[in-house]
Design a protein around this motif. Sequence first.
Motif, mmCIF file in Angstrom:
data_model
loop_
_atom_site.group_PDB
_atom_site.id
_atom_site.type_symbol
_atom_site.label_atom_id
_atom_site.label_comp_id
_atom_site.label_asym_id
_atom_site.label_seq_id
_atom_site.Cartn_x
_atom_site.Cartn_y
_atom_site.Cartn_z
ATOM 1 N N SER A 4 0.839 -1.199 0.000
ATOM 2 C CA SER A 4 0.000 0.000 0.000
ATOM 3 C C SER A 4 0.871 1.245 0.000
ATOM 4 C CB SER A 4 -0.919 0.015 1.224
ATOM 5 O OG SER A 4 -1.853 -1.033 1.176
ATOM 6 N N GLY A 5 1.770 1.311 0.972
ATOM 7 C CA GLY A 5 2.750 2.384 1.021
ATOM 8 C C GLY A 5 2.300 3.668 1.685
ATOM 9 N N HIS A 6 0.986 3.892 1.740
ATOM 10 C CA HIS A 6 0.492 5.169 2.236
ATOM 11 C C HIS A 6 -0.015 5.106 3.670
ATOM 12 C CE1 HIS A 6 -2.977 2.975 0.854
ATOM 13 N NE2 HIS A 6 -2.704 3.213 -0.416
ATOM 14 N N GLY A 7 -0.060 3.921 4.274
ATOM 15 C CA GLY A 7 -0.495 3.807 5.665
ATOM 16 C C GLY A 7 -1.961 4.093 5.878
ATOM 17 N N ALA A 8 -2.773 3.971 4.824
ATOM 18 C CA ALA A 8 -4.185 4.338 4.936
ATOM 19 C C ALA A 8 -5.110 3.152 5.180
ATOM 20 C CB ALA A 8 -4.638 5.065 3.660
ATOM 21 N N VAL A 9 -4.649 1.927 4.883
ATOM 22 C CA VAL A 9 -5.549 0.769 4.960
ATOM 23 C C VAL A 9 -4.835 -0.438 5.558
ATOM 24 C CG1 VAL A 9 -7.051 1.445 3.055
ATOM 25 C CG2 VAL A 9 -4.968 0.161 2.564
ATOM 26 N N ILE A 10 -5.639 -1.328 6.150
ATOM 27 C CA ILE A 10 -5.162 -2.618 6.630
ATOM 28 C C ILE A 10 -5.583 -3.673 5.623
ATOM 29 C CG2 ILE A 10 -5.388 -4.347 8.477
ATOM 30 C CD1 ILE A 10 -3.892 -1.929 9.388
ATOM 31 N N GLY A 11 -4.738 -4.695 5.437
ATOM 32 C CA GLY A 11 -5.113 -5.771 4.524
ATOM 33 C C GLY A 11 -4.055 -6.851 4.474
ATOM 34 N N GLY A 12 -4.402 -7.951 3.810
ATOM 35 C CA GLY A 12 -3.471 -9.053 3.624
ATOM 36 C C GLY A 12 -3.775 -9.774 2.331
ATOM 37 N N PRO A 35 -12.531 -4.909 2.792
ATOM 38 C CA PRO A 35 -13.497 -4.041 2.119
ATOM 39 C C PRO A 35 -12.983 -3.621 0.748
ATOM 40 C CG PRO A 35 -13.142 -3.334 4.387
ATOM 41 C CD PRO A 35 -12.093 -4.367 4.091
ATOM 42 N N PRO A 36 -13.841 -3.554 -0.255
ATOM 43 C CA PRO A 36 -13.375 -3.157 -1.591
ATOM 44 C C PRO A 36 -12.796 -1.751 -1.626
ATOM 45 C CG PRO A 36 -15.774 -3.294 -1.495
ATOM 46 C CD PRO A 36 -15.256 -3.918 -0.249
ATOM 47 N N THR A 37 -13.231 -0.879 -0.720
ATOM 48 C CA THR A 37 -12.623 0.453 -0.653
ATOM 49 C C THR A 37 -11.134 0.344 -0.300
ATOM 50 O OG1 THR A 37 -13.461 0.575 1.614
ATOM 51 C CG2 THR A 37 -14.722 1.723 -0.074
ATOM 52 N N SER A 38 -10.812 -0.567 0.615
ATOM 53 C CA SER A 38 -9.407 -0.776 0.983
ATOM 54 C C SER A 38 -8.630 -1.386 -0.170
ATOM 55 C CB SER A 38 -9.323 -1.679 2.219
ATOM 56 O OG SER A 38 -9.888 -1.050 3.347
ATOM 57 N N ALA A 39 -9.262 -2.327 -0.888
ATOM 58 C CA ALA A 39 -8.602 -2.931 -2.048
ATOM 59 C C ALA A 39 -8.297 -1.882 -3.110
ATOM 60 C CB ALA A 39 -9.482 -4.045 -2.627
ATOM 61 N N PHE A 40 -9.225 -0.967 -3.323
ATOM 62 C CA PHE A 40 -9.038 0.094 -4.304
ATOM 63 C C PHE A 40 -7.848 0.982 -3.926
ATOM 64 C CE2 PHE A 40 -9.883 4.323 -6.035
ATOM 65 C CZ PHE A 40 -10.131 4.031 -7.379
ATOM 66 N N LEU A 41 -7.750 1.344 -2.647
ATOM 67 C CA LEU A 41 -6.623 2.161 -2.197
ATOM 68 C C LEU A 41 -5.311 1.385 -2.279
ATOM 69 C CD1 LEU A 41 -8.263 3.944 0.865
ATOM 70 C CD2 LEU A 41 -7.574 5.002 -1.296
ATOM 71 N N THR A 101 3.637 2.404 15.798
ATOM 72 C CA THR A 101 3.840 1.043 15.314
ATOM 73 C C THR A 101 3.226 0.903 13.940
ATOM 74 O OG1 THR A 101 3.505 -1.309 15.763
ATOM 75 C CG2 THR A 101 1.727 0.180 16.438
ATOM 76 N N HIS A 102 4.014 0.536 12.989
ATOM 77 C CA HIS A 102 3.600 0.257 11.625
ATOM 78 C C HIS A 102 4.881 0.102 10.830
ATOM 79 C CE1 HIS A 102 0.922 -0.134 8.293
ATOM 80 N NE2 HIS A 102 1.355 0.944 7.675
ATOM 81 N N LEU A 103 4.755 -0.396 9.612
ATOM 82 C CA LEU A 103 5.888 -0.519 8.708
ATOM 83 C C LEU A 103 5.446 -0.132 7.307
ATOM 84 C CD1 LEU A 103 7.265 -4.048 9.733
ATOM 85 C CD2 LEU A 103 8.333 -1.856 10.270
ATOM 86 N N GLY A 104 6.402 0.253 6.474
ATOM 87 C CA GLY A 104 6.133 0.419 5.061
ATOM 88 C C GLY A 104 5.447 1.689 4.660
ATOM 89 N N ASP A 105 5.373 2.653 5.545
ATOM 90 C CA ASP A 105 4.743 3.933 5.244
ATOM 91 C C ASP A 105 5.708 4.803 4.438
ATOM 92 O OD1 ASP A 105 3.421 6.540 5.557
ATOM 93 O OD2 ASP A 105 2.325 5.609 7.202
ATOM 94 N N VAL A 106 5.164 5.787 3.712
ATOM 95 C CA VAL A 106 6.033 6.772 3.066
ATOM 96 C C VAL A 106 6.757 7.604 4.115
ATOM 97 C CG1 VAL A 106 4.691 6.929 0.952
ATOM 98 C CG2 VAL A 106 4.137 8.437 2.850
ATOM 99 N N ARG A 107 6.195 7.693 5.298
ATOM 100 C CA ARG A 107 6.801 8.400 6.420
ATOM 101 C C ARG A 107 7.707 7.454 7.204
ATOM 102 N NH1 ARG A 107 1.957 10.524 5.076
ATOM 103 N NH2 ARG A 107 1.175 8.397 5.202
ATOM 104 N N THR A 108 8.793 7.972 7.757
ATOM 105 C CA THR A 108 9.675 7.173 8.604
ATOM 106 C C THR A 108 9.058 7.055 9.997
ATOM 107 O OG1 THR A 108 11.639 7.809 7.370
ATOM 108 C CG2 THR A 108 11.975 7.035 9.628
ATOM 109 N N LEU A 109 9.108 5.839 10.537
ATOM 110 C CA LEU A 109 8.469 5.520 11.810
ATOM 111 C C LEU A 109 9.501 4.932 12.761
ATOM 112 C CD1 LEU A 109 5.471 3.542 10.234
ATOM 113 C CD2 LEU A 109 5.689 6.028 10.475
#
Length: 444
Positions: free
Chosen positions: A213-221, A278-284, A370-378
Amino acid sequence: MAAAEFDFETRQIHAGATLDADHGARLTPLYQTAGFVFDSFDDGQGRFNGTIPEPAYSRTDNPTNAAVARRLADLEGGVGGLLTASGTAAIALTLNALAASGDHVLATDSLYEGSRTLFARSFGRQGVEIELIPADAPDEVWAAAIRPNTKALFTETIPNPKNDVVDLERLAGIAHRGGFPLVVDNTVATPFLNRPIEHGADIVIHSTSKWLSGHGAVIGGVVIDSGTFDWAGNADRFPEIALPSRTGVASFVERFGRLAFLTYLRSVTALDYGPTLPPTSAFLLLQGIETLSLRMERHVSNSLEIAQWLEHQDEVANVDYPGLVSNPYYARAQKYLPQGAGAVVTFDLAGGVEAARVFIDSLQLISKMTHLGDVRTLAIHTGSTIHGHLTEDERLARGIRPGTVRLSIGLESVRDLRHDLERALDAVAAAAPVAAAPVAAAAV
């Protein structure tokens, strides 16, 4: 869209997509609907029994989700995929599909703590024993651990947070000689840096919440099936997939061939448990995938530069990043991760937990979360958060020391990141005499 025909950078934009038949929309449409109207009695029956390849219900069949799963399967080199509500859900569904109460699963012992907790707690209650073994243990140790009821071997490409790269080809050989699949969590590497199926993996899992995802906006697997495991040749271990049902219905292998496991996962396990994305998350998620290669190149270059810089800081006792020449996994990373060793940089502050407290509190640009893979450094102090439920001895056994800090390196200017880290380390150095006083008193 085959890998032999198009490069990764092209496929991350186009693979799995179908143009909207009604209006010609270029982006994959967002199908925000619970269900789908049947044309007839026979159409409804066919959608449910799988003979008509049209969606029946969004719990497992949403077209937006299906398009994203096709793209991820293409990028990993699999035959298909299934989106889930989270990465943990992807792991739980996969192992539930493979193992039942009384069964046994092998796993490497250096894993994301959430996965270890899932194995010990929920799978333990369900009667599935998941045995943890060091990834580099001798062959005879692995061979001795295999039982008639062993159903899978689980590992991570780059274990979070210690970054001790695993030898995927060796683990694949161990699993296949034992007659069960190798399941690989490839979240930290992403298919841009490593494609486990090319090294013998049978099933690949991602937490799509992270770099995909990269943007930290959605959860998914997502669960991706290689389509290569010999289910029929191991029917005694996997009768639900390889043998006819009790009512005489042909096996999943007979009906679906290379898609046998994925179809079983979708039509039985996922349908029963219902961890739907949710399909909204899939779209993002899809929007993130389209820039994956560009982002990973920057993530990796930033991470290597920060790791090299941290190695030379007096306040830092140790840096875990396999892209460093000094790292014990450097040679293996060159084999399995030639385009970069990921974007997690873990390091130990020499001053322990009090130094970590000052360091974390002094960060201004870098997000404390706590999170990984965001465009922001954490940044996160793992011992007081992710590993906080463990005893000190348990944390040390996992390589988590009092001063361990995990960074997920983002896409900011590396100069700005270094400046923020330098300011925090300066604060640690300035506070060192104050932090040391209570320790000395306690020792007395």
